[in-house]
Write an enzyme that holds these catalytic residues in place. Structure first.
Site, short mmCIF file in Angstrom:
data_model
loop_
_atom_site.label_atom_id
_atom_site.label_comp_id
_atom_site.label_asym_id
_atom_site.label_seq_id
_atom_site.Cartn_x
_atom_site.Cartn_y
_atom_site.Cartn_z
N ARG A 109 0.92 -1.12 0.13
CA ARG A 109 0.02 0.02 -0.14
C ARG A 109 0.95 1.28 -0.11
NH1 ARG A 109 -5.38 1.16 3.57
NH2 ARG A 109 -5.98 0.07 1.88
N HIS A 136 -7.37 0.94 -6.45
CA HIS A 136 -7.70 0.12 -5.41
C HIS A 136 -8.20 -1.24 -5.76
CE1 HIS A 136 -7.74 -1.31 -1.37
NE2 HIS A 136 -8.57 -0.40 -0.91
N GLN A 139 -10.01 -3.66 -3.43
CA GLN A 139 -11.37 -3.39 -3.24
C GLN A 139 -12.71 -3.54 -4.16
OE1 GLN A 139 -12.20 -1.76 0.14
NE2 GLN A 139 -14.28 -2.12 -0.72
N ASP A 231 -17.11 7.27 -1.65
CA ASP A 231 -15.53 6.98 -0.92
C ASP A 231 -15.47 8.25 -0.27
OD1 ASP A 231 -13.29 6.06 0.04
OD2 ASP A 231 -12.25 6.30 -1.92
N CYS A 271 -16.32 1.64 0.56
CA CYS A 271 -15.29 0.77 0.77
C CYS A 271 -14.71 0.70 2.45
CB CYS A 271 -13.86 1.14 0.00
SG CYS A 271 -13.43 2.93 0.53
N ARG A 299 -13.50 -8.67 1.23
CA ARG A 299 -11.99 -8.40 0.90
C ARG A 299 -11.42 -9.56 1.36
NH1 ARG A 299 -10.18 -3.18 1.42
NH2 ARG A 299 -8.25 -4.15 0.59
N1 NVA Z 1 -10.24 6.63 -1.08
C1 NVA Z 1 -9.28 6.11 0.33
C2 NVA Z 1 -9.79 4.64 0.20
C3 NVA Z 1 -9.34 4.03 1.67
C4 NVA Z 1 -9.61 2.79 1.78
C5 NVA Z 1 -8.19 6.59 0.49
O1 NVA Z 1 -7.12 6.52 -0.24
O2 NVA Z 1 -7.92 7.14 1.63
N1 CP Z 2 -11.21 -0.18 2.45
C1 CP Z 2 -9.82 -0.43 2.73
O1 CP Z 2 -9.07 -0.39 2.15
O2 CP Z 2 -9.67 -0.11 4.23
P1 CP Z 2 -8.53 -0.08 4.97
O3 CP Z 2 -7.95 1.46 4.52
O4 CP Z 2 -8.81 -0.24 6.45
O5 CP Z 2 -7.57 -1.28 4.47
#
Ligand code: NVA
Ligand code: CP
Length: 312
Positions: A109, A136, A139, A231, A271, A299
């Site tokens: 990540r 993502h 997801q 989101d 998500c 997930r």
């Molecule tokens: N768009 C959000 C998704 C978190 C799972 C982020 O990047 O923070």
């Molecule tokens: N939806 C998602 O990826 O959640 P986290 O940021 O908790 O991993």
């Protein structure tokens, strides 16, 4: 049930996969989910190891990958950039080459999509995208599994996304087009999806006969939708834009008025993590049409499927 061989492949973006390949992942995820409900997890990755690098926070991704690997008979290591040398400037290339000598796959990540691409290019084991600034994909595969469970199909589904065109939104556009879904993205101009992502989605849509629409117009938002999704307005790494984003996105909230315009059996996806009162109201996310916790559970199952199919 194996029809296409995905062994050794990276999982970086959905555009790298065909509809058949993505369906294979979803069918495998359904199968593994059924097994887990009977407490009969097959040890498909016995003795294999997954290295997990997190440059941003996570609850779902971290726990679902770690538990998923355990259920498949393997082992997952959490690697914080605070502790590994990458956080002190060791190159991506060296990190990729070294980790490839120890682990059977890497999940990362991170920020830029380039980092993940470099890691995949320089390493010799499969790399899985656990979220970048742009995409993502894990997801969205969980979202697709959830839609199939609740509505029975993906093809021809009217999918409406409202809010910031985030990494999740980008993967939904591409993935939705590949799967033959009609995707409508409603975002203010400043926070609309990247042009190259929209163009690519339109290319896929031409082949699958689906419709891709991107608009800032919130009038009638939700009309004819089978799935409504949003989101957060402030994604990780965009914190300094918080005030501006809240101001520009305030008319793009997923609320009851929008849900009331949707089809009777429409479902609501998010998500998570969610900010009730910002991108979505409490009434909607905690209401009867919301399936966000099934979505979060999936997930686990879909990522087990991805790992089982790509790790040698
Ligand atoms: N768009 C959000 C998704 C978190 C799972 C982020 O990047 O923070
Ligand atoms: N939806 C998602 O990826 O959640 P986290 O940021 O908790 O991993």
């Amino acid at each position: 049930m194996m029809s296409v061989n995905l062994k050794g492949r990276d999982f970086l973006t959905l555009q790298d996969f065909t509809k058949e390949e993505l369906l294979q992942i979803l069918d495998t995820a359904d199968y593994l989910k059924m097994q887990s409900k009977f407490n009969k997890n097959e040890k498909l990755l016995e003795g294999r190891t997954l290295g997990m690098i997190f440059e941003k926070s996570s609850t779902r991704t971290r726990v679902s990958f770690e538990v998923g690997m355990h259920e498949l008979g393997g082992y997952a290591l959490f690697l914080s950039p605070k502790d590994i040398q990458m956080g002190r400037g060791e190159t991506i290339s060296d990190t990729a080459k070294v980790l490839s000598r120890y682990v059977d796959a890497i999940m990362i990540r991170t920020f830029s999509q380039n980092i993940i691409e470099e890691l995949a290019r320089e390493g010799t084991v499969p790399v899985i995208n656990g979220l970048t600034d742009d995409f993502h994909p894990c997801q969205v595969m969980a979202d697709f599994q959830t839609i199939r469970e609740k509505l029975g199909r993906l093809e021809g589904i009217n999918f409406t996304y409202i809010g910031d065109a985030s990494n999740v939104a980008h993967s939904l556009l591409i993935g939705g087009a590949i799967m033959g879904m009609n995707v409508k993205m409603i975002s203010p101009k400043e926070f609309s999806p990247k042009e190259e992502v929209v163009n690519l989605a339109k290319e896929f849509a031409k082949k699958t006969g689906s419709k891709i629409e991107v608009t800032p117009d919130v009038t009638d938002a939700g009309k004819d939708a089978d799935v409504l999704c949003t989101d957060v307005w402030v994604s990780m790494g965009r914190e300094e834009e918080r005030e501006k984003r809240i101001e520009k996105l305030k008319d793009y909230q997923l609320n009851q008025t929008i849900l009331d315009r949707a089809n009777k059996d429409a479902i609501v996806l998010h998500c998570l993590p969610a900010h009730r009162g910002e991108e979505i109201t409490k009434e909607v996310i905690d209401g009867p049409q919301s399936v966000v916790f099934d979505e979060a559970e999936n997930r686990l199952h879909v990522q087990k499927a991805i790992m089982a199919l790509i790790i040698e």
